[in-house]
Write an enzyme that holds these catalytic residues in place. Structure first.
Site, PDB file in Angstrom:
ATOM      1  N   TYR B 160     150.340  20.192  -7.920  1.00  0.00           N
ATOM      2  CA  TYR B 160     151.505  19.395  -8.276  1.00  0.00           C
ATOM      3  C   TYR B 160     151.740  19.280  -9.774  1.00  0.00           C
ATOM      4  CZ  TYR B 160     153.397  18.044  -3.839  1.00  0.00           C
ATOM      5  OH  TYR B 160     154.044  18.073  -2.638  1.00  0.00           O
ATOM      6  N   ASP B 298     133.370  27.313  20.316  1.00  0.00           N
ATOM      7  CA  ASP B 298     134.113  27.856  21.451  1.00  0.00           C
ATOM      8  C   ASP B 298     133.587  29.243  21.792  1.00  0.00           C
ATOM      9  OD1 ASP B 298     135.694  25.677  21.597  1.00  0.00           O
ATOM     10  OD2 ASP B 298     137.436  26.574  20.606  1.00  0.00           O
TER      11      ASP B 298
END
Lengths: 669, 417
Positions: B160, B298
Site C-alpha cells: 500500500y 487430504d
C-alpha cells in the site's frame, strides 16, 4: 368378441382396424414425398423457404456459368407482393370482411379495452420521458400479430450468364424431382436435383403460381421460354407454355422467376449474409442483389463487384475409388459399363487400379474368378466377394486432381474485399481422404476489419457454398473454439476481431443431418485437417503480429522507459539522503568514493534531479542505439504487393489520348 | 483414568456405525507404543547437514539470518553502487539470483530443495525489465526505512505504500523475495512479515515477546502462530508427537475434542498452503522439542504437495530452505490406501479431474517423492484408482470418528510412512 379371453380380444381388436386402414397400398411419388417433408431440403418455414429458394437459384446459376468457364454475372431480385396485388395477379377479387368475428385477428371488446389501456399507459410514460428531456426512440406502432392469413408473397428472379438449357430438356429439369445433371462423382454445389424443384413445389403449395424460365444457350439464335408447374402426384412437369422466342441481344444463360410465400423481415439478415459470404468465396463473380417493395425505405440494392478474373478450374468428373463403393454401386457400375471382362472393368471403372493390381486382385478373389470372365455374368455372391476384397485391400489414396478448391488467391481476395482486415493469412492443405473420397481444406484467418465483431467470426464453406445454419455443431466452429490456442499466436480470442474462413471441397461432403447445413465434428480426418489449416494461417499471422508488436515497442520504448525514471530516482535518492544524514552526523564511516558522493548529497550537489537527468540521458542513448540496431537488422521492408484488378470496360466509347513520352492518358467521354 | 475415558467413548456412540472401533486397544496401551517411538526418535537425531558439509556451497546459494544493521549496510552498499552507475551515465541494473524452476535442485542428502547459483541481470534500460527494476529499487528503499526505524510491517503494508507502481500485491511480494536473495538474508530479516495464518493448540508452552503462552489454555481456537519467529522462545512440552493438519475443519474437530489431552500432542495447521511463519514455527518445535511430526492431509495430490512444502520447501523460497524445512515428517493419513482399508463409502470419494491426475503424475517425477518408496506406492495407487478424498470424508461415520477411532487406530498401528 367380448366374451372371449382378454388376450384374444386384444389381438382381434388390433387386427381389425389395421386391416381396414392398411389394406390399400399407397404409393408416393418423390415429389409428393418432398412436398410433405420439405424441411429435409431446407424449406422449414416461409422465411427459410425464401432463403433456400434464393440460395438454390444462386448456386445453380454459379454452377451453370462455371460449367462453360464464363465469369459469372448474377442478378437476383426479390420483389415483395402485397396481398391485394397478389390477388389481382391471380385474378381474385378482394373481398371486404362482412362477418368480422369470423376472423382470427378479430378484436373482442375486452381485448380492445386492454389494448387501449396499455397504449394510454405507454403514452403517459413517453410524455413523462419527454418532459424529463430523455431521448426516446420512436415508439413502434404495435404490430398486430400476423395471422396465417397475413402471408407475404415474393417474386424471386434469378438471371445468370451461364450455359442455359437445351430447349427440350427444360420441362424435365424443373418439373421432375430427383432428376438432374449433377449426379456423377464430381465436386458440385448441388447434388440431388432438388433445389429448383423444391422452390417450384413450395410455390405450388403456397401461391399456386407456375414457374417461368427463359433460357438460351451459346450460339442459339432463339430464346426458350417455358411456364410450367409440377404434377406432384405423378412427379412429371405440367407445361402451360413452351415456346421459342427471339434472342435479339444474343444473351445466353437462364432467368428463372418464381412466386412464393416467404418472410423477408426475419430472414433478411440471413439472406444478406449468404450473399456476402458467397461474394467472399467467389470473388470472380459479380452479384447484383435487389429487394424491391412498395415501401422505398425498405428497399435494398447491393452490388458485389468482381475483383478478379481468375476462376478455379472446372471440377472434372472422376471414377469411384474402390474403398468407397458399396454392393449396390458395384452392381450399377456393372450394369452401365461398356467393358466386357472383369479385368477391363476393374481397370477402367475405378481409380487407382492399374493392370498389375487388377491381376493381383483377381487372383486374390478366388479360383472361380478369372481376368477374362464376362463382367455381366458375375453372380450376387461373387459381387459380395469383390466388395469384401475392396474393403480389405490396400489402395493408393485418390488424388485431389478432380477437386476444384477456391484457391488461396481467391479466398484471400474475397476476405480482403468483404472484410477489409488489417492482416490476413491463407493456407491451402493438400488433398486427403475420407472413406475413399478426396477432400481439400483451405483456411484463411484475418485479424481486424470493418463490420467485424470482436472475438471469433466463423465463415464456413462446403464445395464453395456458404453454410449459415447449425454453426454450433460444426467441425470448423468446434475446432476454432476449442482446439486452437489463439494465445500462442499472440491473438486475443475475446478482444481481437478474428475472422476464420474454412472452405472444404470434396466429391462427397459428409454433411450431418438432413439439410446441407453443417459437417459433423466426429470425422477425425476432417477435424485434424481443419485444425492444421487454421494453425498454418495462425503461424503466418504470428510473425506478422510479432513484427507489428516489435515496431510498436520501438515507437513506445522511450516513453515506457521514461515513465519509470521518477520512481527509480526517488527510491535511490531517498536511501542516499538517509545515508548522507548519518554520514554528516558521523554515525558511520564510508570509503572515500562513497563518502564523496554522500558529501555531495548533503551539499545538494547531487539531488533527485541529478539522478533524474542522468537516467533520462541514459534512456535516450539506449533508445537511439536500439533504434539504430532495429533499423539495421530489419532493413527497409516493403509490404508485399498485391495485384489490383481493374474491371474491363465494355463498349468502345469515344476517348481522347493524351500522349507523353512515358505514358498515355486516355480520357473516356 | 484411561478406562474411564474408554467407557465414556463407548457410551457416546455405537460401535457398529464406527467400523474398526473394536480393534482399538486401551489408551494406556497406545500411549505406551507412542512413548517407545518418541524416545527412539529423539535419541537418533543428529546435527543437520549443511551445504558446506556436502561441498555444495560454491554451486548453491543460501541465505542466512542477518541483523538489522547488517541488512541496512548491505542495502547502503548496493545503493552506493547504483549511484555510481547512474552518475557515470550507464543507467543501473540489479543482479538477481534466478528463482525459476530450472535453477532449483533437490539435494537428497539434505532432503530439501536448494537454489543453484544462476543469476539474471535486471537492467533499468530494457523494456521488459524496467518495471521490475524500478519496483526492486523502491522495495530496497522501503526496507531501508524499516531498518532505520526498527519496526515490522506486513507485506500488505508494503504494497500500500505505492499501489500505483506495484499494481498488484503479487508483484511486490515476488520482488520482496528477490530482494531477500539479492541481499542474502532471510525474509524475516527484512522486517517484513505476512499476516497471521497458522494456529497451534495442545501441550506446548512458549514465550511470545516475553509473555508465557500455554497452548492448552488458549480456548478452542488455539494460539495464532506469531508472524515474527524472533519473538518466540522457551519452548516446553510433554507431548509425544506433533500433529500437522492440512485443513482448518479437521483442526477444529481435534481442538474441540481436546484430542491432545487423550494423547499428549501439539496440533498445528496453516489452513492450506503453509506460510513462512508456520513453517518456521514447526521447524523450531521440531528442533527444540525433538518430537516426531505426523501429517494429516487430504488424500489428493495437493495434500502431498503441502506435505512436501513443510518437508522439502517450496520452489519459490528455496533460497531459505535451510530455515524453513522440517525434516522427517511422516505421512499419517489420509492415504489413498486408507480409502479401502477404512472402507470409506463411495459417495464420500471424489473422482480426480484431469488436472488432478496430471499433478499426481508430475509429483511422481519429483525427487522428494521418489526418495520415499512408500509415498510412490501410495501416489501410484491414487493415480491408478483416480479417486481422491478429503479428511472430512471420515465424517460419514460420525463427526467424531476422526478423533475417536481413525487417529487412535493409526497411532496404535504406527501406520505412517
Amino acid at each position: 368378441m367380448e366374451s372371449e379371453s382378454p388376450t384374444e380380444t386384444k389381438k382381434g381388436k388390433s387386427k381389425t382396424p389395421k386391416k381396414e386402414k392398411e389394406s390399400i397400398l399407397k404409393q408416393k411419388s418423390p415429389a409428393e414425398f418432398f412436398a410433405e417433408n420439405k424441411n429435409i431440403a431446407g424449406f422449414d418455414n416461409p422465411g427459410k423457404c425464401l432463403y433456400t429458394t434464393v440460395r438454390e437459384l444462386v448456386e445453380n446459376a454459379l454452377d451453370s456459368a462455371e460449367a462453360i468457364s464464363e465469369l459469372p454475372v448474377i442478378e437476383i431480385t426479390i420483389e415483395e407482393i402485397v396481398k391485394s396485388k397478389f390477388n389481382s395477379m391471380i385474378g381474385l377479387v378482394d373481398r371486404e370482411r362482412v362477418d368480422e368475428e369470423l376472423y382470427d385477428d378479430y378484436e373482442t371488446a375486452k381485448a380492445r379495452e386492454k389494448r387501449l389501456e396499455k397504449e394510454a399507459r405507454a403514452q403517459e410514460i413517453q410524455a413523462k420521458n419527454a418532459a424529463l428531456g430523455k431521448k426516446v426512440k420512436e415508439h413502434a406502432v404495435s404490430k398486430s400479430s400476423k395471422g396465417r392469413g397475413e402471408a407475404s408473397f415474393y417474386r424471386v428472379t434469378c438471371r445468370d450468364n451461364g450455359r442455359g438449357m437445351p430447349h427440350d430438356d427444360i420441362p424435365n429439369m424443373f418439373g421432375r424431382v430427383l432428376s438432374g445433371t449433377k449426379y456423377g462423382l464430381k465436386q458440385t454445389r448441388g447434388k440431388f436435383g432438388l433445389g429448383a424443384k423444391m422452390a417450384l413445389i413450395w410455390s405450388k403449395m403456397s401461391t399456386g403460381l407456375p414457374i417461368e424460365i427463359s433460357s438460351s444457350m451459346r450460339g442459339q439464335n432463339y430464346l426458350s421460354f417455358c411456364r410450367l408447374d409440377i404434377d406432384i402426384h405423378r412427379n412429371i412437369p405440367h407445361i402451360h407454355l413452351h415456346e421459342k422466342r427471339d434472342n435479339k441481344d444474343k444473351w445466353h444463360g437462364a432467368e428463372i422467376q418464381v412466386v412464393i410465400e416467404g418472410n423477408w423481415t426475419t430472414y433478411r439478415s440471413k439472406i444478406l449474409h449468404y450473399m456476402r459470404q458467397m461474394a467472399v468465396i467467389t470473388p470472380y463473380a459479380q452479384f447484383l442483389f435487389k429487394f424491391v417493395s412498395d415501401a422505398p425505405d425498405k428497399n435494398v440494392t447491393i452490388k458485389f463487384a468482381r475483383r478478379t478474373d481468375v476462376m478455379p478450374p472446372v471440377p472434372v468428373e472422376t471414377k469411384h475409388h474402390p474403398s468407397s463403393v458399396d454392393i449396390l454401386l458395384i452392381k450399377r457400375l456393372i450394369a452401365e459399363t461398356s467393358k466386357q471382362n472383369l479385368m477391363q472393368f476393374l481397370q477402367h471403372e475405378f481409380v487407382n487400379i492399374g493392370k498389375p493390381l487388377a491381376e493381383r486382385l483377381i487372383g486374390e478373389m478366388g479360383p472361380e474368378f478369372s481376368p477374362k470372365m464376362a463382367v455381366k455374368s458375375l453372380t450376387d455372391q461373387q459381387i459380395v466377394r469383390i466388395h469384401q476384397l475392396f474393403r480389405q485391400a490396400k489402395f493408393d489414396d485418390p488424388s485431389g486432381d478432380c477437386l476444384s478448391p477456391a484457391g488461396e488467391y481467391n479466398l484471400r481476395l474475397g476476405i480482403i474485399k468483404e472484410l477489409h482486415p488489417d492482416m490476413v493469412a491463407t493456407y491451402s492443405g493438400s488433398a486427403q481422404v475420407f472413406e475413399g473420397h478426396p477432400f481439400i481444406v483451405e483456411a484463411g484467418v484475418s485479424v481486424g476489419g470493418k463490420d467485424v465483431k470482436q472475438g471469433l467470426n466463423i465463415f464456413r464453406f462446403a464445395n464453395r457454398i456458404p453454410l449459415l445454419f447449425e454453426q454450433g455443431g460444426d467441425v470448423v466452429t468446434r475446432t476454432a473454439l476449442k482446439r486452437i490456442s489463439w494465445n500462442n499466436y499472440k491473438i486475443n480470442q475475446t478482444q481481437d476481431k478474428i475472422g476464420v474462413f474454412v472452405s472444404i471441397v470434396s466429391t462427397k461432403i459428409p454433411f450431418k443431418g438432413t439439410g446441407k447445413e453443417y459437417i459433423g465434428d466426429d470425422i477425425s480426418e476432417i477435424a485434424s485437417a481443419v485444425k492444421s489449416a487454421i494453425q498454418q494461417c495462425c503461424i503466418q499471422l504470428k510473425s506478422k503480429i510479432v513484427k507489428k508488436m516489435q515496431a510498436r515497442e520501438q515507437q513506445e520504448r522511450k516513453r515506457n522507459l521514461s515513465k519509470y525514471i521518477p520512481d527509480a530516482s526517488n527510491a535511490v535518492y531517498n536511501v542516499l539522503q538517509e545515508m548522507a544524514k548519518s554520514h554528516a552526523s558521523k554515525k558511520k564511516r564510508y570509503e572515500e568514493g562513497d563518502a564523496d558522493i554522500l558529501q555531495k548529497v548533503s551539499d545538494h550537489l547531487i539531488t533527485k534531479e541529478t539522478l533524474y537527468e542522468k537516467l533520462t540521458q541514459h534512456v535516450e542513448k539506449v533508445d537511439y542505439e536500439m533504434a539504430l540496431e532495429y533499423a539495421t537488422q530489419t532493413g527497409v521492408r516493403e509490404e508485399p504487393r498485391e495485384d489490383i484488378y481493374l474491371q474491363s470496360l465494355d463498349g468502345k466509347g469515344n476517348f481522347f489520348d493524351f500522349h507523353s513520352p512515358i505514358f498515355v492518358f486516355r480520357l473516356f467521354l | 483414568m484411561a478406562d474411564k475415558k474408554r467407557r465414556r467413548a463407548d457410551s457416546d456412540s455405537d460401535s457398529a456405525s464406527q467400523p474398526f472401533k473394536n480393534l482399538l486397544k486401551s489408551d494406556a496401551q497406545i500411549l505406551k507404543i507412542l512413548k517407545s517411538v518418541t524416545s527412539s526418535s529423539s535419541s537418533s537425531t543428529s546435527k543437520p547437514l549443511t551445504l558446506a558439509d556436502l561441498a555444495l556451497s560454491a554451486t548453491c546459494r543460501e541465505v542466512s539470518d542477518l541483523s538489522l544493521s547488517s541488512v541496512q549496510s548491505t542495502i547502503e552498499a548496493l545503493v552506493l553502487q547504483l549511484t555510481h552507475q547512474i552518475l557515470s551515465g550507464q543507467g543501473f541494473s540489479f543482479t538477481v539470483p534466478s528463482r525459476s524452476s530450472s535453477n532449483q535442485l533437490y539435494v537428497p542428502e539434505l532432503d530439501r530443495i536448494v537454489l543453484k547459483d544462476k543469476s539474471t541481470v535486471r537492467p533499468f534500460s530494457h523494456i521488459s525489465s524496467v518495471r521490475k527494476t524500478t519496483i526492486t529499487a523502491k522495495i530496497l528503499s522501503l526496507v531501508h526505512q524499516l531498518c532505520l526505524k526498527n519496526i515490522h510491517v506486513t507485506k500488505r503494508d508494503l504494497f500500500y505504500t505505492d499501489v500505483k507502481l506495484f499494481q498488484d500485491q503479487v508483484q511486490s511480494d515476488a520482488v520482496l523475495d528477490d530482494v531477500s536473495c539479492i541481499l542474502g538474508c532471510t525474509r524475516s530479516s527484512l522486517n517484513v512479515i505476512a499476516a497471521e495464518k497458522g494456529v497451534v493448540v495442545g501441550r506446548l508452552i512458549f514465550s511470545d515477546n516475553g509473555d508465557m503462552i500455554d497452548c492448552t489454555k488458549m480456548g478452542m481456537g488455539g494460539k495464532a502462530i506469531p508472524p515474527n519467529i524472533d519473538r518466540v522462545g522457551d519452548m516446553q512440552s510433554d507431548a509425544l508427537f506433533i500433529l500437522l493438519v492440512e485443513k482448518d475443519a479437521a483442526y477444529i474437530r481435534l481442538a474441540e475434542d481436546r484430542f491432545y489431552n487423550r494423547f499428549p500432542c501439539i496440533i498445528v495447521t496453516a489452513k492450506g498452503q503453509p506460510d513462512v511463519a508456520t513453517r518456521l514455527f514447526l521447524k523450531k518445535m521440531k528442533m527444540e522439542l525433538k518430537l516426531p511430526v505426523l501429517a494429516l492431509v487430504d488424500s489428493d495430490p495437493y495434500g502431498l504437495k503441502i506435505l512436501s512444502v513443510y518437508g522439502c520447501g517450496s520452489k519459490n523460497m528455496s533460497y531459505d530452505s535451510a530455515n524453513l524445512t522440517t525434516p522427517d515428517i511422516k505421512w499419517l493419513g489420509i492415504r489413498p490406501s486408507d480409502l479401502d482399508k477404512y472402507k470409506i463409502p463411495e459417495q464420500c470419494r471424489l473422482p480426480m479431474t484431469e488436472q488432478d491426475i496430471k499433478t499426481g503424475k508430475d509429483l511422481l517425477e519429483e525427487d522428494f517423492v521418489k526418495k520415499n518408496p512408500g509415498w510412490v506406492e501410495e501416489l501410484n495407487l491414487m493415480v491408478k484408482t483416480k479417486q481422491k478424498a478429503e479428511i472430512q470424508a471420515l465424517s460419514s461415520f460420525g463427526f467424531q470418528y476422526l478423533s475417536e477411532v481413525y487417529l487412535p487406530l493409526k497411532l496404535q498401528q504406527q501406520d505412517w510412512l
